[in-house]
Every structure is written in structure tokens, then in C-alpha cells.
Design a protein around this motif. Structure first.
Motif, PDB file in Angstrom:
ATOM      1  N   ARG A  24      -5.231   1.493  -5.191  1.00 54.76           N
ATOM      2  CA  ARG A  24      -6.208   2.538  -4.857  1.00 54.76           C
ATOM      3  C   ARG A  24      -5.599   3.541  -3.904  1.00 54.76           C
ATOM      4  O   ARG A  24      -4.790   3.192  -3.045  1.00 54.76           O
ATOM      5  CB  ARG A  24      -7.423   1.896  -4.198  1.00 54.76           C
ATOM      6  CG  ARG A  24      -8.237   1.165  -5.225  1.00 54.76           C
ATOM      7  CD  ARG A  24      -9.662   1.030  -4.758  1.00 54.76           C
ATOM      8  NE  ARG A  24     -10.221  -0.189  -5.323  1.00 54.76           N
ATOM      9  CZ  ARG A  24     -11.247  -0.834  -4.796  1.00 54.76           C
ATOM     10  NH1 ARG A  24     -11.804  -0.400  -3.684  1.00 54.76           N
ATOM     11  NH2 ARG A  24     -11.708  -1.913  -5.375  1.00 54.76           N
ATOM     12  N   ALA A  77      -0.658  -3.519   1.610  1.00 60.19           N
ATOM     13  CA  ALA A  77      -1.357  -4.302   0.579  1.00 60.19           C
ATOM     14  C   ALA A  77      -1.693  -3.461  -0.649  1.00 60.19           C
ATOM     15  O   ALA A  77      -0.793  -2.958  -1.305  1.00 60.19           O
ATOM     16  CB  ALA A  77      -2.584  -4.964   1.195  1.00 60.19           C
ATOM     17  N   ASP A  78      -2.971  -3.296  -0.946  1.00 65.70           N
ATOM     18  CA  ASP A  78      -3.384  -2.729  -2.237  1.00 65.70           C
ATOM     19  C   ASP A  78      -3.684  -1.239  -2.200  1.00 65.70           C
ATOM     20  O   ASP A  78      -4.065  -0.666  -3.213  1.00 65.70           O
ATOM     21  CB  ASP A  78      -4.615  -3.485  -2.745  1.00 65.70           C
ATOM     22  CG  ASP A  78      -4.307  -4.957  -2.966  1.00 65.70           C
ATOM     23  OD1 ASP A  78      -3.831  -5.304  -4.044  1.00 65.70           O
ATOM     24  OD2 ASP A  78      -4.509  -5.755  -2.025  1.00 65.70           O
ATOM     25  N   MET A  79      -3.576  -0.601  -1.032  1.00 67.54           N
ATOM     26  CA  MET A  79      -3.840   0.830  -0.926  1.00 67.54           C
ATOM     27  C   MET A  79      -2.519   1.609  -1.027  1.00 67.54           C
ATOM     28  O   MET A  79      -1.459   1.101  -0.665  1.00 67.54           O
ATOM     29  CB  MET A  79      -4.494   1.172   0.421  1.00 67.54           C
ATOM     30  CG  MET A  79      -5.760   0.392   0.714  1.00 67.54           C
ATOM     31  SD  MET A  79      -7.099   0.798  -0.417  1.00 67.54           S
ATOM     32  CE  MET A  79      -7.440  -0.818  -1.112  1.00 67.54           C
ATOM     33  N   SER A  84       1.492   0.818   4.472  1.00 70.49           N
ATOM     34  CA  SER A  84       0.924   0.377   3.171  1.00 70.49           C
ATOM     35  C   SER A  84       1.301  -1.064   2.917  1.00 70.49           C
ATOM     36  O   SER A  84       2.218  -1.339   2.166  1.00 70.49           O
ATOM     37  CB  SER A  84       1.481   1.200   2.007  1.00 70.49           C
ATOM     38  OG  SER A  84       1.816   2.489   2.369  1.00 70.49           O
ATOM     39  N   ILE A  89      -5.725   6.309  -0.902  1.00 69.13           N
ATOM     40  CA  ILE A  89      -6.400   6.835   0.281  1.00 69.13           C
ATOM     41  C   ILE A  89      -5.684   8.117   0.681  1.00 69.13           C
ATOM     42  O   ILE A  89      -4.459   8.117   0.868  1.00 69.13           O
ATOM     43  CB  ILE A  89      -6.375   5.809   1.441  1.00 69.13           C
ATOM     44  CG1 ILE A  89      -7.267   4.605   1.097  1.00 69.13           C
ATOM     45  CG2 ILE A  89      -6.837   6.461   2.747  1.00 69.13           C
ATOM     46  CD1 ILE A  89      -7.318   3.543   2.174  1.00 69.13           C
TER      47      ILE A  89
END
Lengths: 208, 96
Positions: free
Chosen positions: A97, A168-170, A166, A99
Motif C-alpha cells: 500500500r 513492512a507493508d507500506m 519502510s 502512503i
């Protein structure tokens, strides 16, 4: 250096890679050959995927920023939900995802992945070598202002420096400040001012 | 799955050093910060690394740390920060 004429390229040849294959290199070759043998995909599909990845640059990222600079509704949507806003422009962020973090008169943002090299590839292409280097990854969280100065970016003390790791998942993209003197510019012209490094946050866009 | 913490909560990163595929940076372990946002529920990389795809998802947070909380000799203004993505099982309520 001064004894012979350099003609615009580096004379050091690339390393010959004469050593034995590593465990993971061997595994990659074995899996790839098996998948080709089973007809899952062909060698040309692999080649084409690599070609597509290598050809990607930061054009999509620059387009997103130019939209944010010219369309207040889009800017708001982008800051609220980066992935969704990009989908509105037909840009697929992939499984992670997005940001978007905005630079203002009071805040300067910079992106890193201290653990490996997480990077918004669908927006920015492949990460530069320095982004993956241990020096950048370890230093930009520890002494971001010194690192930014080495990139030619002096951040005044009354501006907050905000590092984003960053882990993890972002994935992250910096929305730089729109350069002065670009009032009324078309999006394409604005996008040309947005460099890759300004989207990572180690510098600011080009001046008009 | 209900998130244990809310945006604005003060949290501390567990000071733990387990083996395996850990995505909690060493420099943040033991540090306290503030939840910046909840990112959603995601597969836990510590399980995924071993192919355990059915393991329960973990709430992922972005936690904002003051640079001075991570590096006592930080060379910069006290307002500078780092945001780090951290999974819920690495966080506990801050006691300070």
C-alpha cells in the motif's frame, strides 16, 4: 588520471563473476528451468518481464505529484489513501500500500528501508544503488540532516525532518513542494521538474 | 480483528531479540513513541518466512519516534522524527 585521455566512460570492466553460483542463484535457475520445461511460461516471458522492470522510471511518480499540485481534491485523496488515489489515475501500486507524505514549509520528508530496499517500484522504477547501500540505510535514520547535506540539500533548523522507515507493508512517496514561479503550468510541464530523488526526499524538484 | 492501540497512544517497542525473519529494526527496540496511524491487518512476516500462510494476521501500525528518543546524541532539532512500521505483537503500552 591525467596521463591518458578519458572519453566519457568508465574504464573499469564489470566484475567477471567467476566464483561458484550461490545457493539462491542455483535455486533460481533450477526453478526457472522447471517452470519453462512444464510450459508455465517461456524464456521470452522472463526476458520481457526483466525488460519491462528495467525500463520503468519515475514517470508515474512525477505524474502523481503533478496531479497533486494542480488538483486540490486529488491531493487530499492522495494523502488520505495513496493506493486508491493512484488507481484513479490508472496506476497500480501492486500488493503493497502506498502512503504519500507531503513536504510543507514546516516539514521535510525522506524515505528509507533500513532492512533491505523496499521502494515504490511501480511509481519510481528500480531503486538507485545508493538507496540500497548500507551507508544510506544506516546513516539516514541516524544523521538525516548530514546525509541530506551530502545530497546538496540543506534543511533549516526550523523545518522538521521526518524520516520514514519502510519496514513492512507500506511504500512511500514524497510529495515535494511545488516550485515557485510555476503558476498556471500544465501538468506535463510540472512533472518534468519532479526528479526521482525529489520523490525519495533527498532533494527538492528542479527550479523552473 | 480489533486493534489494541489507537492513533495517538504512547507505545513502547519490546526489547526482544528473537531469531528468525524479524522486521522490527534493532535501533527501535526498547524505544517509546506515538501511534501515528493504524495501517490495517497484514500477514506476519515472522510466520510467512516459514511458509505459514494461515497464521493470524497482525495489526500493523506506524509509530512516530522522536529522533532524540532513539539516539541520545542526535545532532538536530528536537522536533525531528522517524516513523516506523511495527506489528502489534512488538508493541506494549508505554510506561513512561
Amino acid at each position: 588520471m591525467a596521463t591518458h585521455d578519458h572519453h566519457g566512460h568508465d574504464h573499469a570492466p564489470p566484475p567477471d563473476e567467476d566464483g561458484p553460483l550461490t545457493y539462491y542463484q542455483t535455486m533460481e535457475i533450477a526453478v526457472r528451468e522447471l517452470l519453462i520445461e512444464k510450459g508455465i511460461f517461456g524464456a521470452d516471458d522472463v526476458r520481457r518481464a526483466i525488460e519491462t522492470m528495467d525500463a520503468r522510471d519515475h514517470a508515474a511518480g512525477a505524474e502523481v505529484v503533478a496531479h497533486a499540485w494542480t488538483d486540490p481534491d486529488f491531493r487530499e485523496a492522495l494523502l488520505a489513501d495513496g493506493t486508491g488515489a493512484c488507481a484513479r489515475l490508472g496506476i497500480d501500486i501492486g500488493p503493497t500500500r502506498l502512503i504519500a507524505v507531503e513536504n510543507t514549509a514546516a516539514v521535510h520528508n525522506v524515505i528509507v528501508c533500513t532492512l533491505c530496499s523496499c521502494y515504490p517500484r511501480n511509481l519510481l522504477g528500480l531503486p538507485p544503488d545508493w538507496y540500497k547501500s548500507r551507508a544510506y540505510r544506516s546513516r539516514v535514520v541516524r544523521e538525516p540532516r548530514a546525509v541530506l547535506r551530502e545530497f546538496g540539500t540543506a534543511i533549516p533548523d526550523d523545518v522538521t525532518v521526518r524520516v520514514h522507515d519502510s519496514t513492512a507493508d507500506m511504500r512511500y512517496i514524497v510529495v515535494p513542494r511545488r516550485p515557485a514561479g510555476t503558476e498556471g503550468w500544465a501538468r506535463e510541464r510540472l512533472a518534468a521538474l519532479v526528479t526521482r530523488d525529489s520523490l525519495i526526499g533527498v532533494t527538492v524538484p528542479k527550479n523552473p | 480483528m480489533a486493534a489494541r492501540f489507537a492513533a495517538g497512544d504512547r507505545v513502547a517497542v519490546r526489547r526482544a531479540f528473537p531469531p528468525g525473519h524479524i522486521r522490527t529494526p534493532w535501533y527501535a527496540r526498547g524505544a517509546a513513541g506515538e501511534v501515528e496511524r493504524i495501517c490495517g491487518a497484514f500477514g506476519n512476516p515472522e510466520e510467512l518466512a516459514f511458509g505459514r500462510r494461515d497464521a493470524p494476521k497482525q495489526t500493523l501500525y506506524r509509530v512516530r519516534f522522536a529522533q532524540t528518543a532513539l539516539w541520545p546524541d542526535y545532532d538536530g532539532p528536537p522536533g525531528d522524527t522517524i516513523d516506523i512500521e511495527l506489528y502489534e505483537h512488538w508493541l506494549e503500552p508505554a510506561t513512561e
